[in-house]
Write an enzyme that holds these catalytic residues in place. Structure first.
Site, PDB file in Angstrom:
ATOM      1  N   SER A  94       0.976  -1.018  -0.034  1.00 31.86           N
ATOM      2  CA  SER A  94       0.016  -0.123  -0.094  1.00 31.86           C
ATOM      3  C   SER A  94       0.906   1.250   0.042  1.00 31.86           C
ATOM      4  O   SER A  94       1.831   1.315   0.509  1.00 31.86           O
ATOM      5  CB  SER A  94      -0.852   0.056   1.121  1.00 31.86           C
ATOM      6  OG  SER A  94      -1.673  -1.213   1.369  1.00 31.86           O
TER       7      SER A  94
HETATM    8  N1  SAH Z   1      -1.127  -4.863   4.073  1.00 30.79           N
HETATM    9  C1  SAH Z   1      -0.355  -5.165   2.855  1.00 30.79           C
HETATM   10  C2  SAH Z   1      -1.048  -4.750   1.602  1.00 30.79           C
HETATM   11  C3  SAH Z   1      -1.042  -5.934   0.564  1.00 30.79           C
HETATM   12  S1  SAH Z   1      -2.302  -5.880  -0.691  1.00 30.79           S
HETATM   13  C4  SAH Z   1       1.050  -4.507   2.926  1.00 30.79           C
HETATM   14  O1  SAH Z   1       1.379  -3.729   3.722  1.00 30.79           O
HETATM   15  O2  SAH Z   1       1.712  -4.763   1.871  1.00 30.79           O
HETATM   16  C5  SAH Z   1      -3.635  -7.114  -0.096  1.00 30.79           C
HETATM   17  C6  SAH Z   1      -3.562  -8.331   0.427  1.00 30.79           C
HETATM   18  O3  SAH Z   1      -4.543  -9.058   0.676  1.00 30.79           O
HETATM   19  C7  SAH Z   1      -2.742  -9.386  -0.762  1.00 30.79           C
HETATM   20  O4  SAH Z   1      -1.592  -9.824  -0.568  1.00 30.79           O
HETATM   21  C8  SAH Z   1      -3.763 -10.345  -1.008  1.00 30.79           C
HETATM   22  O5  SAH Z   1      -3.131 -11.429  -1.518  1.00 30.79           O
HETATM   23  C9  SAH Z   1      -4.475 -10.200   0.467  1.00 30.79           C
HETATM   24  N2  SAH Z   1      -5.965 -11.188   0.214  1.00 30.79           N
HETATM   25  C10 SAH Z   1      -6.654 -10.768  -0.613  1.00 30.79           C
HETATM   26  N3  SAH Z   1      -7.927 -11.482  -0.027  1.00 30.79           N
HETATM   27  C11 SAH Z   1      -7.543 -12.144   1.077  1.00 30.79           C
HETATM   28  C12 SAH Z   1      -8.132 -13.197   1.799  1.00 30.79           C
HETATM   29  N4  SAH Z   1      -9.533 -13.428   1.604  1.00 30.79           N
HETATM   30  N5  SAH Z   1      -7.590 -13.305   3.052  1.00 30.79           N
HETATM   31  C13 SAH Z   1      -6.348 -12.792   3.231  1.00 30.79           C
HETATM   32  N6  SAH Z   1      -5.662 -12.247   2.531  1.00 30.79           N
HETATM   33  C14 SAH Z   1      -6.131 -11.914   1.268  1.00 30.79           C
END
Ligand code: SAH
Length: 244
Positions: A94
């Site tokens: 993000s």
């Molecule tokens: N908090 C992260 C943002 C990553 S983007 C950071 O600081 O980098 C969002 C993430 O959510 C992705 O890695 C994606 O694979 C995950 N995601 C999507 N759906 C999900 C689910 N149902 N359960 C767990 N993770 C999920």
């Protein structure tokens, strides 16, 4: 922990890793600039969040966590630009500003236990880990979750517990949580997450789909257990996946 040492006439900022290794923190200045950029951005959303600046402790965490460690090696030069970056698997780390905003809105306190859905790069979890007692974070992509878990251990973040699973169901074993942060956009608020939120707790979640405007939504559970939701501002997140 960041320390300042006086070596041969110049201040060198060093990074003390939990395993005792000391490495020069060549990115420190860029990180300060990133924090300044975030502070400029707060003014833009001031009216949505009813405040003109982020909490000092939150900004301190943003100035401490080495974002360059959480991006792919070839993107390290861009790690402190105030924008999201690809981390592989079609996912992104993000934007720093959004991380600061969501962290601030969670109102983290020492001693709290926080659940994150969407570990991704681990950066948001690392920022939170500076401010609360324990972070639990769930990632659905196995390979990503595993490599991030390894990175977090290597960097010495001992108060982050990770798991590979569909975060829709939360992590009942450690519930209830003081706060919950969801970092992928979903069409509705998962009932299991509301259930696992403490009375008096807060959840931040981007609600919407790829084809609608997503709104960062604040879910509050009051002392009596009554739940209210409030749309805060439009955002763009990668989609929440899984079987829900
Ligand atoms: N908090 C992260 C943002 C990553 S983007 C950071 O600081 O980098 C969002 C993430 O959510 C992705 O890695 C994606 O694979 C995950 N995601 C999507 N759906 C999900 C689910 N149902 N359960 C767990 N993770 C999920």
């Amino acid at each position: 922990m960041a320390v300042k040492l006086f070596i041969t006439g110049v201040f060198v900022h060093l990074f003390l890793l939990s395993n005792g290794a000391v490495v020069a923190d060549e990115y420190r200045q860029q990180r300060q600039q990133m924090a300044a950029d975030i502070e400029d951005d707060v003014e833009i959303v001031a009216k949505h969040i009813n405040k003109k600046s982020f909490d000092t402790m939150v900004m301190q965490a943003m100035r401490t966590v080495p974002r360059h460690e959480f991006v792919p090696a070839d993107l390290r030069g861009e790690a402190y630009e105030n924008r999201p970056l690809p981390i592989g698997f079609g996912q992104t780390i993000s934007q720093p500003y959004i991380v600061a905003l969501m962290t601030d809105l969670l109102r983290p306190q020492p001693g709290q236990r926080v659940l994150e859905i969407g570990t991704g790069s681990g950066y948001q979890a690392a920022v939170l880990s500076q401010l609360v007692a324990q972070v639990y974070s769930i990632e659905i992509i196995e390979q990503l979750g595993k490599s991030t878990a390894q990175l977090l251990t290597q960097l010495g973040y001992g108060n982050i517990k990770t798991r590979i699973a569909d975060g829709y169901d939360g992590w009942p074993q450690h519930a209830p949580y003081d706060s919950i942060i969801v970092t992928a956009a979903i069409s509705h608020i998962p009932p299991p997450l509301v259930q696992q939120l403490k009375k008096g707790g807060r959840m931040l979640i981007p609600v919407g789909t790829r084809f609608q405007t997503q709104y960062l939504t604040l879910v509050e559970k009051d002392k009596q257990g009554k739940v209210t939701t409030r749309k805060l501002l439009p955002v763009i997140f990668v989609p929440f996946t899984g079987g829900h």
